[in-house]
Enzyme design. Structure first.
Site, PDB file in Angstrom:
ATOM      1  N   HIS A 101       0.884  -1.163   0.000  1.00 38.80           N
ATOM      2  CA  HIS A 101       0.000   0.000   0.000  1.00 38.80           C
ATOM      3  C   HIS A 101       0.923   1.215   0.000  1.00 38.80           C
ATOM      4  O   HIS A 101       2.014   1.156   0.597  1.00 38.80           O
ATOM      5  CB  HIS A 101      -0.851   0.090   1.266  1.00 38.80           C
ATOM      6  CG  HIS A 101      -1.732  -1.078   1.552  1.00 38.80           C
ATOM      7  ND1 HIS A 101      -1.305  -2.187   2.222  1.00 38.80           N
ATOM      8  CD2 HIS A 101      -3.049  -1.282   1.293  1.00 38.80           C
ATOM      9  CE1 HIS A 101      -2.313  -3.040   2.354  1.00 38.80           C
ATOM     10  NE2 HIS A 101      -3.382  -2.523   1.803  1.00 38.80           N
ATOM     11  N   ASP A 104       2.353   1.959   3.360  1.00 36.68           N
ATOM     12  CA  ASP A 104       3.276   0.976   3.967  1.00 36.68           C
ATOM     13  C   ASP A 104       4.714   1.420   3.734  1.00 36.68           C
ATOM     14  O   ASP A 104       5.620   1.048   4.482  1.00 36.68           O
ATOM     15  CB  ASP A 104       3.169  -0.412   3.301  1.00 36.68           C
ATOM     16  CG  ASP A 104       1.798  -1.019   3.393  1.00 36.68           C
ATOM     17  OD1 ASP A 104       1.058  -0.660   4.323  1.00 36.68           O
ATOM     18  OD2 ASP A 104       1.469  -1.855   2.517  1.00 36.68           O
ATOM     19  N   GLU A 232     -10.493  -7.237  -4.746  1.00 34.91           N
ATOM     20  CA  GLU A 232     -10.271  -8.276  -3.737  1.00 34.91           C
ATOM     21  C   GLU A 232     -11.527  -8.353  -2.866  1.00 34.91           C
ATOM     22  O   GLU A 232     -11.753  -7.494  -2.018  1.00 34.91           O
ATOM     23  CB  GLU A 232      -9.048  -7.912  -2.883  1.00 34.91           C
ATOM     24  CG  GLU A 232      -8.726  -8.985  -1.865  1.00 34.91           C
ATOM     25  CD  GLU A 232      -7.558  -8.605  -0.966  1.00 34.91           C
ATOM     26  OE1 GLU A 232      -6.574  -8.009  -1.439  1.00 34.91           O
ATOM     27  OE2 GLU A 232      -7.635  -8.902   0.234  1.00 34.91           O
ATOM     28  N   GLU A 268      -8.613 -13.843  -1.682  1.00 35.34           N
ATOM     29  CA  GLU A 268      -7.932 -14.153  -0.419  1.00 35.34           C
ATOM     30  C   GLU A 268      -8.686 -15.277   0.290  1.00 35.34           C
ATOM     31  O   GLU A 268      -9.907 -15.209   0.484  1.00 35.34           O
ATOM     32  CB  GLU A 268      -7.868 -12.914   0.482  1.00 35.34           C
ATOM     33  CG  GLU A 268      -7.198 -13.252   1.811  1.00 35.34           C
ATOM     34  CD  GLU A 268      -6.958 -12.069   2.714  1.00 35.34           C
ATOM     35  OE1 GLU A 268      -6.541 -11.005   2.244  1.00 35.34           O
ATOM     36  OE2 GLU A 268      -7.187 -12.237   3.931  1.00 35.34           O
ATOM     37  N   HIS A 271     -10.830 -14.312   3.270  1.00 37.33           N
ATOM     38  CA  HIS A 271     -12.022 -13.528   2.932  1.00 37.33           C
ATOM     39  C   HIS A 271     -13.127 -14.439   2.407  1.00 37.33           C
ATOM     40  O   HIS A 271     -14.308 -14.216   2.683  1.00 37.33           O
ATOM     41  CB  HIS A 271     -11.695 -12.462   1.887  1.00 37.33           C
ATOM     42  CG  HIS A 271     -10.725 -11.429   2.382  1.00 37.33           C
ATOM     43  ND1 HIS A 271     -10.291 -10.373   1.617  1.00 37.33           N
ATOM     44  CD2 HIS A 271     -10.100 -11.297   3.583  1.00 37.33           C
ATOM     45  CE1 HIS A 271      -9.450  -9.628   2.323  1.00 37.33           C
ATOM     46  NE2 HIS A 271      -9.310 -10.184   3.503  1.00 37.33           N
ATOM     47  N   ASP A 296      -4.359 -14.003  -2.575  1.00 37.89           N
ATOM     48  CA  ASP A 296      -3.754 -13.635  -1.295  1.00 37.89           C
ATOM     49  C   ASP A 296      -3.721 -14.900  -0.452  1.00 37.89           C
ATOM     50  O   ASP A 296      -4.757 -15.410   0.005  1.00 37.89           O
ATOM     51  CB  ASP A 296      -4.543 -12.512  -0.602  1.00 37.89           C
ATOM     52  CG  ASP A 296      -3.994 -11.141  -0.987  1.00 37.89           C
ATOM     53  OD1 ASP A 296      -3.210 -11.071  -1.959  1.00 37.89           O
ATOM     54  OD2 ASP A 296      -4.339 -10.143  -0.320  1.00 37.89           O
ATOM     55  N   ASP A 307     -10.833 -11.831  10.462  1.00 40.63           N
ATOM     56  CA  ASP A 307      -9.773 -12.070   9.498  1.00 40.63           C
ATOM     57  C   ASP A 307      -8.460 -12.267  10.248  1.00 40.63           C
ATOM     58  O   ASP A 307      -7.850 -11.293  10.680  1.00 40.63           O
ATOM     59  CB  ASP A 307      -9.732 -10.779   8.649  1.00 40.63           C
ATOM     60  CG  ASP A 307      -8.976 -10.898   7.374  1.00 40.63           C
ATOM     61  OD1 ASP A 307      -8.660 -12.020   6.979  1.00 40.63           O
ATOM     62  OD2 ASP A 307      -8.716  -9.847   6.762  1.00 40.63           O
ATOM     63  N   ASP A 309      -5.686 -13.812   9.078  1.00 39.68           N
ATOM     64  CA  ASP A 309      -4.501 -13.718   8.197  1.00 39.68           C
ATOM     65  C   ASP A 309      -3.353 -14.620   8.652  1.00 39.68           C
ATOM     66  O   ASP A 309      -2.215 -14.163   8.814  1.00 39.68           O
ATOM     67  CB  ASP A 309      -4.000 -12.258   8.112  1.00 39.68           C
ATOM     68  CG  ASP A 309      -4.909 -11.361   7.287  1.00 39.68           C
ATOM     69  OD1 ASP A 309      -5.732 -11.876   6.522  1.00 39.68           O
ATOM     70  OD2 ASP A 309      -4.784 -10.135   7.419  1.00 39.68           O
ATOM     71  N   ASP A 338      -0.497 -12.565   2.250  1.00 40.99           N
ATOM     72  CA  ASP A 338      -1.168 -11.560   3.079  1.00 40.99           C
ATOM     73  C   ASP A 338      -1.425 -12.240   4.423  1.00 40.99           C
ATOM     74  O   ASP A 338      -2.550 -12.544   4.802  1.00 40.99           O
ATOM     75  CB  ASP A 338      -2.458 -11.087   2.413  1.00 40.99           C
ATOM     76  CG  ASP A 338      -3.004  -9.838   3.084  1.00 40.99           C
ATOM     77  OD1 ASP A 338      -2.446  -9.445   4.123  1.00 40.99           O
ATOM     78  OD2 ASP A 338      -3.993  -9.263   2.579  1.00 40.99           O
TER      79      ASP A 338
HETATM   80  C1  XLS Z   1      -7.547  -6.714   4.354  1.00 37.42           C
HETATM   81  C2  XLS Z   1      -7.032  -6.932   3.013  1.00 37.42           C
HETATM   82  C3  XLS Z   1      -5.955  -5.964   2.546  1.00 37.42           C
HETATM   83  C4  XLS Z   1      -5.777  -6.010   1.051  1.00 37.42           C
HETATM   84  C5  XLS Z   1      -5.005  -4.886   0.489  1.00 37.42           C
HETATM   85  O1  XLS Z   1      -8.304  -7.522   4.880  1.00 37.42           O
HETATM   86  O2  XLS Z   1      -6.619  -8.262   2.933  1.00 37.42           O
HETATM   87  O3  XLS Z   1      -4.767  -6.232   3.197  1.00 37.42           O
HETATM   88  O4  XLS Z   1      -5.169  -7.200   0.638  1.00 37.42           O
HETATM   89  O5  XLS Z   1      -5.538  -3.668   0.823  1.00 37.42           O
HETATM   90 CA    CA Z   2      -5.655  -9.318   1.258  1.00 39.13          CA
HETATM   91 CA    CA Z   3      -7.183 -10.326   5.116  1.00 41.88          CA
END
Ligand code: XLS
Ligand code: CA
Ligand code: CA
Length: 438
Positions: A101, A104, A232, A268, A271, A296, A307, A309, A338
């Protein structure tokens, strides 16, 4: 100066190895289905989780030290230290892509003009680092969810001024993506949604999002961006209801607003499961619509409603994912981790262990998916399952050459239909296991 001085370049040692700093399955030059593993699996490092996030959660502060030797965080010196650490990290693991991003990369200033100058400076620095390596950007994106101005969304905001900031950030993030050789550009609509319909004009908001995406495509193409734009999908978090709920919803949106030629999905895993689907489901829906672009790579915890991750560990899921990817003929994007270390896994070694786990899990998934396809029993079963459609009548229906009257007459002639063939789920699951554990 190296940041990870005690960590060597990570070698492939094979499944018998007990060395935690070695790959057990990811053997980059091994050829599977005619392609090297490294080509099947363009892995990417997510700047935000790996170089920025340090373990802070809703209940506690950082556990990890991600200063990477810089005296003060939130400075350009720190931004550069993150670049140095990130490149050393990727080179040691043999990772060739990163995702970012805008914010970041640099600390965000109060004035967008200052932030943009910082972004110019850091991207020059990254470009220098990229020289002599195979590393480049997989995709870039603009963070349009952290700054308080985006509290009501970016493309979906109620404020014209805020909308212009979304546009400005997208413009800059596209410049950076092109500058850093990005394959794709992501829209994750974290705050594109609503908390209550009592204050929300959904149609108005969705039209504005589509308009912003059209402007992004026009601008991107005008500066030579030839890659894919991605949506996404995610159903919720941070918003109660997000517009890009899942792949099917996002694809419908893209078609409705004439964006489907320029956009694909970035799916992802975590998600998809938050949407009440499996990871494989959203991959399949994207693939059959010609929109499986990028992934992702992470996993959630089905016992938790948010989430998490996590780094991918579930070989069943990775195998099903790679099955979809192989059937899709690969990805134009890649596999972005991710994923973040658990908060108590706070050391530098943990960062490497996490990526080794994720890369090995997908490598194993690839090996097993290829074996499943080669085994052929699942494909053969599916073909047989639909074989009644090979009949003359079946073919006529498929060609849209029948009417309800004609089909009703056929049913009347039969009087009753035989039961369709067994679904054989348990038989197929046992094939899956026998391939996985042979
Ligand atoms: C958040 C998302 C984010 C996207 C990019 O849940 O996964 O990280 O991948 O903005
Ligand atoms: Ca993501
Ligand atoms: Ca995520």
């Amino acid at each position: 100066m190296t940041v990870f001085k005690d960590i060597p370049v990570i070698p492939y040692e094979g499944p018998e190895s007990k060395n935690p700093l070695a790959f057990k399955y990811y053997d980059k030059d091994r050829v599977i289905c005619g392609k090297k593993m490294s080509e099947h699996l363009p892995f990417a490092m997510a700047w935000w989780h790996n170089l920025c996030a340090a373990g802070t959660d809703m209940f506690g502060r950082d556990t990890a030290d991600k200063s990477f030797g810089a005296p003060e965080k939130g400075t350009m010196e720190h931004a550069k230290a993150k670049v140095d650490a990130g490149f050393e990290f990727m080179e040691k693991l043999g990772i060739e892509y990163f995702c970012f991003h805008d914010v970041d990369l640099v600390p965000e200033a109060d004035d967008i003009n200052v932030t943009n100058q910082r972004l110019d400076e850091i991207s020059d620095y990254i470009l220098e680092k990229m020289k002599g390596t195979n590393i480049r950007c997989l995709w870039g994106t603009a963070n349009m969810f952290s700054n308080p101005r985006f509290m009501n969304g970016a493309g979906s905001t109620n404020s014209v001024d805020v909308y212009t900031f979304a546009a400005a950030q997208i413009k800059k993030a596209l410049d950076l993506t092109v500058k850093l050789g990005g394959r794709g550009y992501v829209f994750w609509g974290g705050r594109e949604g609503y908390e209550t319909l009592l204050n929300t004009d959904v149609k108005f908001e969705q039209e504005n999002i589509a308009n912003l995406m059209h402007m992004a495509v026009d601008y991107g193409r005008s500066i030579g961006f030839t890659g894919d734009f991605y949506i996404e999908p995610k159903p919720k978090e941070p918003m109660k209801h997000q517009y890009d709920f899942d792949a099917a919803t996002a694809i419908g949106f893209l078609r409705q607003y004439g964006l489907d030629k320029d956009f694909k999905m970035n799916i992802e895993a975590n998600h998809a499961t938050l949407a009440g689907h499996t990871f494989q489901h959203d991959l399949r829906i994207s693939a059959i619509n010609g929109m499986l672009g990028s992934i992702d790579a992470n996993q959630g915890d089905t016992l938790l409603g948010w989430d998490t991750d996590e780094f991918p560990f579930d070989v069943y899921e990775a195998t099903k994912c790679m099955y979809e990817v192989l059937k899709n003929g690969g990805l134009t994007g890649g596999f972005n981790f991710d994923s973040k270390n658990r908060r108590p896994s706070y050391t530098a070694e943990d960062m490497f262990y996490a990526f080794i786990l994720g890369m090995d899990t997908f490598a194993l998934g690839l090996i097993k998916a290829a074996e499943l396809i080669e085994d052929g029993r699942i494909d053969a079963f599916i073909e047989e399952r639909y074989s009644s459609w090979n009949s003359e009548l079946g073919q006529k229906i498929r060609r849209h050459e029948t009417t309800l009257e004609e089909l009703a007459a056929h049913a009347a002639e039969l009087g009753n239909a035989k039961l369709p063939g067994s679904g054989r789920q348990e038989y197929l699951e046992s094939i899956f296991n026998s391939v996985l554990f042979k």
